[in-house]
Write a protein that holds these residues in place. Structure first.
Motif, PDB file in Angstrom:
ATOM      1  N   ASP A 189      30.765  58.938  34.403  1.00  0.00           N
ATOM      2  CA  ASP A 189      31.311  59.749  33.304  1.00  0.00           C
ATOM      3  C   ASP A 189      30.750  61.164  33.345  1.00  0.00           C
ATOM      4  OD1 ASP A 189      32.798  57.614  32.427  1.00  0.00           O
ATOM      5  OD2 ASP A 189      31.374  56.997  30.882  1.00  0.00           O
ATOM      6  N   ILE A 190      29.448  61.268  33.679  1.00  0.00           N
ATOM      7  CA  ILE A 190      28.826  62.595  33.781  1.00  0.00           C
ATOM      8  C   ILE A 190      29.521  63.407  34.869  1.00  0.00           C
ATOM      9  CG2 ILE A 190      26.734  63.847  34.430  1.00  0.00           C
ATOM     10  CD1 ILE A 190      25.081  61.680  33.178  1.00  0.00           C
ATOM     11  N   SER A 191      29.835  62.750  35.976  1.00  0.00           N
ATOM     12  CA  SER A 191      30.509  63.435  37.079  1.00  0.00           C
ATOM     13  C   SER A 191      31.870  63.966  36.638  1.00  0.00           C
ATOM     14  CB  SER A 191      30.681  62.469  38.257  1.00  0.00           C
ATOM     15  OG  SER A 191      31.203  63.149  39.377  1.00  0.00           O
ATOM     16  N   LEU A 192      32.579  63.163  35.868  1.00  0.00           N
ATOM     17  CA  LEU A 192      33.874  63.604  35.340  1.00  0.00           C
ATOM     18  C   LEU A 192      33.689  64.777  34.375  1.00  0.00           C
ATOM     19  CD1 LEU A 192      36.920  63.199  35.091  1.00  0.00           C
ATOM     20  CD2 LEU A 192      36.474  61.505  33.295  1.00  0.00           C
ATOM     21  N   THR A 193      32.634  64.689  33.552  1.00  0.00           N
ATOM     22  CA  THR A 193      32.315  65.777  32.632  1.00  0.00           C
ATOM     23  C   THR A 193      32.053  67.082  33.385  1.00  0.00           C
ATOM     24  OG1 THR A 193      31.381  64.292  30.961  1.00  0.00           O
ATOM     25  CG2 THR A 193      30.650  66.581  30.903  1.00  0.00           C
ATOM     26  N   ALA A 194      31.325  66.960  34.496  1.00  0.00           N
ATOM     27  CA  ALA A 194      31.008  68.145  35.299  1.00  0.00           C
ATOM     28  C   ALA A 194      32.279  68.768  35.867  1.00  0.00           C
ATOM     29  CB  ALA A 194      30.050  67.772  36.422  1.00  0.00           C
ATOM     30  N   SER A 195      33.209  67.923  36.296  1.00  0.00           N
ATOM     31  CA  SER A 195      34.472  68.431  36.839  1.00  0.00           C
ATOM     32  C   SER A 195      35.264  69.177  35.771  1.00  0.00           C
ATOM     33  CB  SER A 195      35.307  67.272  37.391  1.00  0.00           C
ATOM     34  OG  SER A 195      34.652  66.649  38.469  1.00  0.00           O
ATOM     35  N   ASN A 196      35.309  68.596  34.590  1.00  0.00           N
ATOM     36  CA  ASN A 196      36.015  69.249  33.476  1.00  0.00           C
ATOM     37  C   ASN A 196      35.344  70.562  33.093  1.00  0.00           C
ATOM     38  OD1 ASN A 196      37.820  67.131  33.385  1.00  0.00           O
ATOM     39  ND2 ASN A 196      36.712  66.027  31.786  1.00  0.00           N
ATOM     40  N   ALA A 197      34.006  70.527  33.107  1.00  0.00           N
ATOM     41  CA  ALA A 197      33.248  71.731  32.754  1.00  0.00           C
ATOM     42  C   ALA A 197      33.484  72.841  33.764  1.00  0.00           C
ATOM     43  CB  ALA A 197      31.753  71.397  32.678  1.00  0.00           C
ATOM     44  N   ARG A 198      33.589  72.452  35.030  1.00  0.00           N
ATOM     45  CA  ARG A 198      33.813  73.448  36.079  1.00  0.00           C
ATOM     46  C   ARG A 198      35.167  74.139  35.885  1.00  0.00           C
ATOM     47  NH1 ARG A 198      32.832  70.325  39.869  1.00  0.00           N
ATOM     48  NH2 ARG A 198      30.630  70.820  40.162  1.00  0.00           N
ATOM     49  N   ALA A 199      36.160  73.334  35.549  1.00  0.00           N
ATOM     50  CA  ALA A 199      37.491  73.892  35.310  1.00  0.00           C
ATOM     51  C   ALA A 199      37.485  74.833  34.108  1.00  0.00           C
ATOM     52  CB  ALA A 199      38.493  72.759  35.090  1.00  0.00           C
ATOM     53  N   LEU A 200      36.762  74.431  33.046  1.00  0.00           N
ATOM     54  CA  LEU A 200      36.678  75.261  31.842  1.00  0.00           C
ATOM     55  C   LEU A 200      35.937  76.556  32.128  1.00  0.00           C
ATOM     56  CD1 LEU A 200      37.225  75.515  28.800  1.00  0.00           C
ATOM     57  CD2 LEU A 200      35.084  74.266  28.382  1.00  0.00           C
ATOM     58  N   ALA A 201      34.861  76.452  32.917  1.00  0.00           N
ATOM     59  CA  ALA A 201      34.068  77.629  33.253  1.00  0.00           C
ATOM     60  C   ALA A 201      34.875  78.619  34.097  1.00  0.00           C
ATOM     61  CB  ALA A 201      32.799  77.210  34.000  1.00  0.00           C
TER      62      ALA A 201
ATOM     63  N   ASP B 132      27.121  72.179  39.195  1.00  0.00           N
ATOM     64  CA  ASP B 132      26.749  71.613  40.502  1.00  0.00           C
ATOM     65  C   ASP B 132      25.520  70.720  40.361  1.00  0.00           C
ATOM     66  OD1 ASP B 132      28.829  72.932  41.734  1.00  0.00           O
ATOM     67  OD2 ASP B 132      27.604  74.667  42.292  1.00  0.00           O
ATOM     68  N   PHE B 133      24.566  71.157  39.563  1.00  0.00           N
ATOM     69  CA  PHE B 133      23.371  70.344  39.326  1.00  0.00           C
ATOM     70  C   PHE B 133      23.710  69.073  38.558  1.00  0.00           C
ATOM     71  CE2 PHE B 133      21.369  74.561  39.949  1.00  0.00           C
ATOM     72  CZ  PHE B 133      20.447  74.221  40.934  1.00  0.00           C
ATOM     73  N   ILE B 134      24.623  69.179  37.620  1.00  0.00           N
ATOM     74  CA  ILE B 134      25.050  68.005  36.855  1.00  0.00           C
ATOM     75  C   ILE B 134      25.707  66.987  37.786  1.00  0.00           C
ATOM     76  CG2 ILE B 134      26.605  67.166  35.039  1.00  0.00           C
ATOM     77  CD1 ILE B 134      26.256  69.905  33.660  1.00  0.00           C
ATOM     78  N   ASP B 135      26.558  67.490  38.682  1.00  0.00           N
ATOM     79  CA  ASP B 135      27.205  66.620  39.666  1.00  0.00           C
ATOM     80  C   ASP B 135      26.168  65.928  40.546  1.00  0.00           C
ATOM     81  OD1 ASP B 135      29.871  66.085  39.672  1.00  0.00           O
ATOM     82  OD2 ASP B 135      30.457  67.931  40.675  1.00  0.00           O
ATOM     83  N   GLN B 136      25.175  66.679  40.970  1.00  0.00           N
ATOM     84  CA  GLN B 136      24.122  66.132  41.826  1.00  0.00           C
ATOM     85  C   GLN B 136      23.340  65.047  41.092  1.00  0.00           C
ATOM     86  OE1 GLN B 136      21.482  69.095  43.455  1.00  0.00           O
ATOM     87  NE2 GLN B 136      20.050  67.578  44.252  1.00  0.00           N
ATOM     88  N   LEU B 137      23.066  65.280  39.819  1.00  0.00           N
ATOM     89  CA  LEU B 137      22.358  64.291  39.003  1.00  0.00           C
ATOM     90  C   LEU B 137      23.163  63.001  38.913  1.00  0.00           C
ATOM     91  CD1 LEU B 137      20.034  63.572  37.018  1.00  0.00           C
ATOM     92  CD2 LEU B 137      21.463  64.536  35.205  1.00  0.00           C
ATOM     93  N   ALA B 138      24.460  63.139  38.678  1.00  0.00           N
ATOM     94  CA  ALA B 138      25.331  61.964  38.592  1.00  0.00           C
ATOM     95  C   ALA B 138      25.365  61.218  39.921  1.00  0.00           C
ATOM     96  CB  ALA B 138      26.733  62.391  38.188  1.00  0.00           C
ATOM     97  N   ASP B 139      25.474  61.962  41.020  1.00  0.00           N
ATOM     98  CA  ASP B 139      25.534  61.348  42.347  1.00  0.00           C
ATOM     99  C   ASP B 139      24.246  60.594  42.660  1.00  0.00           C
ATOM    100  OD1 ASP B 139      26.924  61.076  44.980  1.00  0.00           O
ATOM    101  OD2 ASP B 139      25.180  62.181  45.685  1.00  0.00           O
ATOM    102  N   THR B 140      23.109  61.195  42.325  1.00  0.00           N
ATOM    103  CA  THR B 140      21.815  60.536  42.555  1.00  0.00           C
ATOM    104  C   THR B 140      21.710  59.237  41.766  1.00  0.00           C
ATOM    105  OG1 THR B 140      20.700  62.647  42.945  1.00  0.00           O
ATOM    106  CG2 THR B 140      19.311  60.792  42.307  1.00  0.00           C
ATOM    107  N   THR B 141      22.170  59.275  40.523  1.00  0.00           N
ATOM    108  CA  THR B 141      22.109  58.084  39.674  1.00  0.00           C
ATOM    109  C   THR B 141      22.966  56.963  40.241  1.00  0.00           C
ATOM    110  OG1 THR B 141      21.741  59.446  37.719  1.00  0.00           O
ATOM    111  CG2 THR B 141      22.454  57.187  37.344  1.00  0.00           C
ATOM    112  N   VAL B 142      24.170  57.301  40.676  1.00  0.00           N
ATOM    113  CA  VAL B 142      25.078  56.291  41.245  1.00  0.00           C
ATOM    114  C   VAL B 142      24.482  55.671  42.507  1.00  0.00           C
ATOM    115  CG1 VAL B 142      27.303  55.963  42.399  1.00  0.00           C
ATOM    116  CG2 VAL B 142      27.182  57.266  40.275  1.00  0.00           C
ATOM    117  N   LYS B 143      24.009  56.508  43.420  1.00  0.00           N
ATOM    118  CA  LYS B 143      23.468  56.014  44.683  1.00  0.00           C
ATOM    119  C   LYS B 143      22.204  55.173  44.465  1.00  0.00           C
ATOM    120  CE  LYS B 143      25.336  59.636  47.661  1.00  0.00           C
ATOM    121  NZ  LYS B 143      25.043  60.814  48.527  1.00  0.00           N
TER     122      LYS B 143
END
Length: 206
Positions: free
Chosen positions: A29-41, A56-67
């Motif tokens: 969900d965080i990763s999706l949030t980051a994508s939406n935020a990027r579009a808004l930004a 980008d950092f938010i995406d990285q955090l989400a990716d680390t958590t998933v892996k």
């Protein structure tokens, strides 16, 4: 270790895996949030340039958590398997000991005693492997907990950057910051419970 213990460890390892699966779902969900935020930004333009970097950092955090959650799930399954193997070997050793005791005057009793020594050595190897797996699981959880703590920093930075984007976009970007902060808190709850369960696994064998 007795049958009750191995049952408990099955449940404990399964709960750890389940808790991290929940954390994994939140991370998605965080990763999706980051994508939406990027579009808004991007729509906000130059005023939200700093916010785009934070996504980008938010995406990285989400990716680390998933892996990491996937790795932890594998470790939990391995711990369950090792706990089962330990109990099976203890049962086998106990049966051989009973046979050796009942046949202590028999001519070939040594043929029973020799395998017991081998089985004890094999048992000790599996127990040590169990300890290593639990220690590695604990380390993974600790590392993930540290990663998640950075989310509060990211959230604070996001709010600062949101304030620079202009009133039209500030509210939406602040919602992103709030979502990241809330998601991180939820993940931390699952991690904390998993850490507690991991300590139980370790304590039962020392």
């Amino acid at each position: 270790m007795n049958d009750l213990n191995v049952d408990n460890h099955f449940v404990t390892a399964a709960v750890v895996a389940a808790e991290l699966y929940k954390a994994r779902e939140i991370a998605n969900d965080i990763s999706l949030t980051a994508s939406n935020a990027r579009a808004l930004a991007l729509r906000a333009g130059q005023g939200a340039a700093g916010f785009r970097a934070i996504t980008d950092f938010i995406d990285q955090l989400a990716d680390t958590t998933v892996k990491t959650s996937d790795i932890i799930n594998f470790r939990a399954v391995t711990i369950s398997r090792l706990a089962t193997n330990i109990v099976r070997s203890e049962r086998t050793i106990a049966r051989f000991k009973q046979a050796a005791k009942a046949s202590h005057d028999a001519r070939f009793v040594q043929s029973i005693i020799d395998p017991i020594v081998h089985m004890k050595n094999e048992h000790a190897i599996v127990v040590r492997q169990f300890h290593r797996e639990v220690a590695q699981l604990s380390e993974l959880l600790e590392n993930l907990a540290r990663e998640i703590k950075t989310a509060s920093v990211l959230s604070a930075m996001s709010r600062v950057e949101a304030s620079q984007s202009g009133k039209k976009f500030e509210e939406g970007l602040n919602v992103v910051a709030d979502n990241v902060s809330t998601a991180a808190e939820r993940i931390q709850v699952h991690i904390s419970l998993s850490q507690s369960l991991c300590r139980e696994l370790s304590d039962d064998y020392y």
